[in-house]
Scaffold this motif. Sequence first.
Motif, mmCIF file in Angstrom:
data_model
loop_
_atom_site.group_PDB
_atom_site.id
_atom_site.type_symbol
_atom_site.label_atom_id
_atom_site.label_comp_id
_atom_site.label_asym_id
_atom_site.label_seq_id
_atom_site.Cartn_x
_atom_site.Cartn_y
_atom_site.Cartn_z
ATOM 1 N N ILE A 48 -5.465 11.882 6.935
ATOM 2 C CA ILE A 48 -4.630 12.490 5.884
ATOM 3 C C ILE A 48 -3.301 12.959 6.477
ATOM 4 C CG2 ILE A 48 -4.428 14.481 4.337
ATOM 5 C CD1 ILE A 48 -7.480 14.083 3.790
ATOM 6 N N ALA A 49 -3.352 13.518 7.672
ATOM 7 C CA ALA A 49 -2.124 13.956 8.349
ATOM 8 C C ALA A 49 -1.218 12.752 8.633
ATOM 9 C CB ALA A 49 -2.458 14.697 9.639
ATOM 10 N N PHE A 50 -1.803 11.647 9.075
ATOM 11 C CA PHE A 50 -1.018 10.435 9.317
ATOM 12 C C PHE A 50 -0.357 9.970 8.026
ATOM 13 C CE2 PHE A 50 -0.804 5.857 8.760
ATOM 14 C CZ PHE A 50 0.115 5.526 9.739
ATOM 15 N N ARG A 51 -1.122 9.936 6.946
ATOM 16 C CA ARG A 51 -0.640 9.462 5.653
ATOM 17 C C ARG A 51 0.612 10.231 5.204
ATOM 18 N NH1 ARG A 51 -5.285 8.814 1.745
ATOM 19 N NH2 ARG A 51 -5.272 6.738 2.613
ATOM 20 N N GLY A 52 0.713 11.497 5.576
ATOM 21 C CA GLY A 52 1.844 12.315 5.172
ATOM 22 C C GLY A 52 3.079 12.165 6.042
ATOM 23 N N GLN A 53 2.965 11.470 7.176
ATOM 24 C CA GLN A 53 4.120 11.282 8.060
ATOM 25 C C GLN A 53 5.145 10.363 7.399
ATOM 26 O OE1 GLN A 53 2.728 9.757 11.808
ATOM 27 N NE2 GLN A 53 1.459 11.550 12.219
ATOM 28 N N THR A 54 6.411 10.602 7.694
ATOM 29 C CA THR A 54 7.469 9.819 7.049
ATOM 30 C C THR A 54 7.432 8.337 7.416
ATOM 31 O OG1 THR A 54 9.007 10.436 8.799
ATOM 32 C CG2 THR A 54 9.048 11.764 6.794
ATOM 33 N N SER A 55 6.877 7.993 8.567
ATOM 34 C CA SER A 55 6.813 6.587 8.970
ATOM 35 C C SER A 55 5.528 5.904 8.505
ATOM 36 C CB SER A 55 6.926 6.467 10.491
ATOM 37 O OG SER A 55 5.821 7.112 11.111
ATOM 38 N N ALA A 56 4.625 6.634 7.884
ATOM 39 C CA ALA A 56 3.316 6.078 7.517
ATOM 40 C C ALA A 56 3.431 4.891 6.568
ATOM 41 C CB ALA A 56 2.432 7.159 6.912
ATOM 42 N N TRP A 57 4.318 4.974 5.591
ATOM 43 C CA TRP A 57 4.421 3.880 4.631
ATOM 44 C C TRP A 57 4.944 2.611 5.294
ATOM 45 C CZ3 TRP A 57 8.763 1.175 3.288
ATOM 46 C CH2 TRP A 57 9.996 1.735 3.648
ATOM 47 N N GLN A 58 5.860 2.758 6.271
ATOM 48 C CA GLN A 58 6.417 1.586 6.949
ATOM 49 C C GLN A 58 5.360 0.895 7.809
ATOM 50 O OE1 GLN A 58 9.461 3.995 8.684
ATOM 51 N NE2 GLN A 58 11.067 3.028 7.458
ATOM 52 N N ILE A 59 4.595 1.696 8.539
ATOM 53 C CA ILE A 59 3.516 1.148 9.358
ATOM 54 C C ILE A 59 2.492 0.471 8.447
ATOM 55 C CG2 ILE A 59 1.593 1.760 10.882
ATOM 56 C CD1 ILE A 59 3.411 4.102 11.899
ATOM 57 N N LYS A 81 12.765 1.878 -1.091
ATOM 58 C CA LYS A 81 12.038 1.431 -2.286
ATOM 59 C C LYS A 81 12.163 -0.082 -2.454
ATOM 60 C CE LYS A 81 12.637 5.777 -4.765
ATOM 61 N NZ LYS A 81 13.322 6.469 -5.856
ATOM 62 N N THR A 82 13.372 -0.583 -2.244
ATOM 63 C CA THR A 82 13.610 -2.026 -2.358
ATOM 64 C C THR A 82 12.811 -2.781 -1.305
ATOM 65 O OG1 THR A 82 15.809 -1.671 -3.275
ATOM 66 C CG2 THR A 82 15.381 -3.831 -2.309
ATOM 67 N N LEU A 83 12.817 -2.304 -0.074
ATOM 68 C CA LEU A 83 12.055 -2.944 0.996
ATOM 69 C C LEU A 83 10.566 -2.967 0.659
ATOM 70 C CD1 LEU A 83 11.751 -4.124 3.879
ATOM 71 C CD2 LEU A 83 11.557 -1.760 4.687
ATOM 72 N N LEU A 84 10.049 -1.865 0.210
ATOM 73 C CA LEU A 84 8.641 -1.773 -0.151
ATOM 74 C C LEU A 84 8.308 -2.733 -1.287
ATOM 75 C CD1 LEU A 84 5.901 -0.403 0.194
ATOM 76 C CD2 LEU A 84 6.764 1.529 -1.106
ATOM 77 N N ARG A 85 9.100 -2.695 -2.336
ATOM 78 C CA ARG A 85 8.878 -3.554 -3.500
ATOM 79 C C ARG A 85 8.953 -5.034 -3.117
ATOM 80 N NH1 ARG A 85 13.104 -2.223 -6.857
ATOM 81 N NH2 ARG A 85 14.331 -3.912 -6.034
ATOM 82 N N GLU A 86 10.001 -5.424 -2.406
ATOM 83 C CA GLU A 86 10.203 -6.839 -2.080
ATOM 84 C C GLU A 86 9.158 -7.350 -1.090
ATOM 85 O OE1 GLU A 86 14.306 -7.420 -1.004
ATOM 86 O OE2 GLU A 86 14.963 -7.053 -3.070
ATOM 87 N N THR A 87 8.778 -6.528 -0.127
ATOM 88 C CA THR A 87 7.753 -6.962 0.834
ATOM 89 C C THR A 87 6.421 -7.173 0.134
ATOM 90 O OG1 THR A 87 8.870 -5.804 2.644
ATOM 91 C CG2 THR A 87 6.563 -6.414 2.995
#
Length: 173
Positions: free
Chosen positions: A33-44, A82-88
């Motif tokens: 849960i702590a990892f999930r909240g890190q700012t880089s978690a979504w990119q990883i 948001k665009t990177l997430l959506r397009e990927t």
Amino acid sequence: MSSSLAMVEALLQEFHQPATPNIRKREIETELIAFRGQTSAWQISLQVAASIDTNPYLWFFSTSTLEHWISRRWTHLTANEKTLLRETLWNTYANLSVANVPRRQRDTFAQLIALIGKREFPDDHPNYIVHCLELVRSEKFVLGITLLRITSEEVLSNRDCVTTERQSYFHSW
């Protein structure tokens, strides 16, 4: 980034071992849960999700992390993120092999894309429905139908409180 990924993968492996005691599993959940909240978690997590052939525990944790970011932390992302997430997600989904990728994974991708579509259509992503329909008209028919079905379910659900006006706009398509 790779050290965080290795740590998450090791935690997930330990969590799913039958010999891991419940106390340790709760500790692992707290760390995840702590990892999930890190700012880089979504990119990883996006990198992991885009590679279908990865460890299944890691893949599903990564997609649940992406769902967390889309559902609860979307406003913390920049327009480019948001665009990177959506397009990927879209490109990965549109290139899936219907015959070789398990339905659950296809549905998970569709769910993530639908969550974004529900947030961004029509204002920030006016071509969302058009892209779905293009999939339906292509050899990826199954992916298009799946995405439209899940989008419909998301829009009609009470989660995130989609306004009646936005529901009507979706239905007009």
